[in-house]
Enzyme design. Structure first.
Site, PDB file in Angstrom:
ATOM      1  N   HIS B 201       0.560  -1.407  -0.030  1.00 15.70           N
ATOM      2  CA  HIS B 201       0.056  -0.039   0.278  1.00 15.70           C
ATOM      3  C   HIS B 201       0.758   1.036  -0.014  1.00 15.70           C
ATOM      4  O   HIS B 201       0.739   2.218  -0.812  1.00 15.70           O
ATOM      5  CB  HIS B 201      -1.077  -0.320   1.137  1.00 15.70           C
ATOM      6  CG  HIS B 201      -1.744  -1.021   0.967  1.00 15.70           C
ATOM      7  ND1 HIS B 201      -2.668  -2.016   1.950  1.00 15.70           N
ATOM      8  CD2 HIS B 201      -2.264  -1.554  -0.104  1.00 15.70           C
ATOM      9  CE1 HIS B 201      -3.737  -2.476   1.662  1.00 15.70           C
ATOM     10  NE2 HIS B 201      -3.466  -2.276   0.193  1.00 15.70           N
ATOM     11  N   ASP B 296      -1.706   2.119   6.902  1.00 13.56           N
ATOM     12  CA  ASP B 296      -0.575   1.533   6.935  1.00 13.56           C
ATOM     13  C   ASP B 296       0.369   2.558   7.481  1.00 13.56           C
ATOM     14  O   ASP B 296       1.551   1.466   7.950  1.00 13.56           O
ATOM     15  CB  ASP B 296      -0.718   1.050   5.193  1.00 13.56           C
ATOM     16  CG  ASP B 296      -2.190   0.179   5.133  1.00 13.56           C
ATOM     17  OD1 ASP B 296      -2.018  -0.743   5.339  1.00 13.56           O
ATOM     18  OD2 ASP B 296      -2.611   0.230   4.342  1.00 13.56           O
TER      19      ASP B 296
END
Lengths: 372, 372
Positions: B201, B296
């Site tokens: 990500h 993330d």
């Protein structure tokens, strides 16, 4: 006064344009290129065609891939090769350099003149030479063939400094008849820190890596520099300016530089980029194997970061871009680039750095060498 | 055996799908959402429609924005909120948690169960609760309205671990009638390190910043992950695996995980991504204000980096992405994210970390507390 004679080193975009222009206006010009194949057409027929801002042609005195022949007897050696070539070129020229010759790096990126000067003086400490660097290249231009160049635009003002700095005005006066645009900088530290390519090239390239590597078309500046990327490069620029303040040199922010150079205004760097008509239509490179990484990271960002570290200035934005470039390319740019050791500045205080740029040597002992 | 009862916390994409499915197959389900507005339609009419892999509807036992009511008397509390919400949710639930209740984070990202467990135990050291985390979310799904969800696909296997780890099998057995896909991991350290979102990500997002922020369409994985970006994230993954080896946990490389999860093969990660049919057509987000950065980075990369630092493992690729995210957002993710202090792991040796995950406490004194 005898007209000066020129050697142009490097027959790429800039070298062809510069050699064509100088010979076109009547100077004796030697043009050198390391790779024979690229200069062969001009060896066979030493004539350069020019289009764009300057239309016409110039006849070269000599086209060659022999460095000794290229620089022999000339007054000014204009270096147009990328910064990655500066060191090896200096080593190659050094044995043949003649007292009084002037080397001008177009441009030096960051620390170019320091590196070339140190490389020559290491093997030939007694040669009386001057190494100058321009803050940027004087033309926006492209070689349209091995023998022709198109000059889109000459820059209005380009600052230049020499080592030793007391020769800066002499160099500018010699260049003036051909290039009245050159103006003096305080010294090569100032031209080195005012290297805006360091700010505008690696970060937007790496933060648009995917599309550049896929060759997806977009406008490099106006589309590639979004608000967040603009904010990021403003932080890099703030780090560059903090280093400049520590080194007591004059520097404009990248945003103010856009206004001064292009009349592009904005409340922040992103807006100034969007408002710069000169950037509209400039397409992004297609592929990551480009000078924006391989030249600007080791020869612009690394010397800034390395100098900053010596003075305990933190450069997290600059360093993160160097690191990502290293991890993407697999090259240890910090080690291979222009770090302070390579520039001969390790252990020097700020005043000693300027003294070195001013005189080409320092009178006091280096701190690292002092035994108390 | 009495059928277990569920609370689902969070009425987003995952929460609606999970609550819809569990009530559809006959469980008593309470659904909680902090923002009243979003849950209001289900309070008025507690019925969730399902399309996709599962077609039908489920009737909720209760829809509410009152956390006490939501968890009162239920057996399993399935948390589907983003990792940024875990800590505050833990604090909000803590006073009302009942002995024997099981909290399952879907997923925990990295260190989620550790953080939630520590947050609850700090104020209520004697509550007898279990905190588990799944390695990833069990569905690919989207809420199509406030009352409906589309389930594209259930994952075949999702590993799960509990604190204390000797409760992992109990949790899996309780979940099994509804979710046979859950398989046991050694402990929450293993589920935490095997967080592949950390790899897939933030880096591709930041290295495609320009186009994502401009909202220019491209396929996130297949176009966004070019050979150079693939190489970069492989280096991040190698850092994650080095940490995993130090922590003595089983981990697959991201490349091998693509093969195991999707059957996507390749000589390197770039190729495996290109060969993954599940990634084809997945569009990139439009804008940088997304969980790929805000979740993330602080909840996946920061805990990995922070743990690695404690053991002197270098994570230059992970750290450079954290730093760039910090500079682009202006947030000190390293300080605000799940660092070792926040996870309660500061000063612990590897065996102590696993002991903590195993038992929920450690028997030996922490190194930092030892006075020699």
């Amino acid at each position: 006064m005898k007209k000066v004679t020129y050697s142009i080193i490097g027959a790429g975009n800039g070298g062809i344009a510069m050699a064509g222009y100088l010979s076109h206006i009547g100077y004796d010009v030697n043009l050198y290129n390391r790779t024979l194949e690229n200069i062969q057409p001009l060896i066979e027929k030493p004539r350069i065609g020019l289009t764009g801002e300057i239309e016409g042609y110039g006849e070269l005195n000599l086209a060659t891939n022999n460095i000794k022949e290229a620089i022999e007897g000339t007054d000014i050696i204009m270096v147009t090769v990328p910064a990655m070539g500066h060191y090896n070129l200096a080593k190659a020229m050094a044995p043949y350099l003649e007292d009084g010759q002037i080397i001008v790096l177009n441009p030096g990126r960051t620390g170019g003149a320091l590196e070339v000067y140190a490389a020559i003086k290491k093997d030939y400490p007694n040669k009386n030479i001057v190494v100058a660097e321009a803050q940027t290249f004087i033309y926006a231009c492209r070689a349209t063939s091995r023998t022709d160049a198109h000059i889109f635009k000459s820059k209005k003002e380009v600052s230049l400094a020499a080592i030793p700095a007391n020769k800066t005005l002499d160099v500018i006066n010699l260049l003036k008849p051909a290039y009245p645009q050159f103006i003096p900088a305080r010294d090569v530290i100032e031209t080195s820190i005012n290297n805006y390519g360091a700010i505008f090239h690696p970060a937007p390239t790496l933060l648009n890596s995917g599309h550049i590597e896929r060759g997806a078309p977009f406008e490099y500046y106006t589309e590639g520099i979004t608000p967040s990327i603009g904010g990021f490069i403003e932080r890099m620029d703030a780090e560059r300016m903090a280093l400049g303040r520590l080194l007591n040199i004059n520097t404009l922010s990248a945003k103010d530089w856009l206004e001064e150079t292009y009349g592009a205004k904005g409340d922040n760097l992103y807006e100034a980029v969007q408002n710069n008509p000169a950037y509209h239509g400039l397409q992004a490179p297609k592929g990551l194997n480009i000078r924006y990484i391989y030249e600007d990271v080791p020869y612009s960002l690394v010397p800034m970061s390395s100098l900053a570290k010596q003075f305990n200035i933190e450069t997290p934005a600059i360093d993160s871009i160097i690191r990502i470039a290293e991890l993407i390319t697999g090259i240890d740019f910090y080690k291979e680039g222009r770090n302070i050791e390579r520039l001969g500045l390790k252990g020097l205080q700020v005043n000693q750095i300027h003294e070195f740029a001013e005189k080409g040597s320092i009178s006091e002992e280096r701190e690292e060498g002092v035994v108390a």
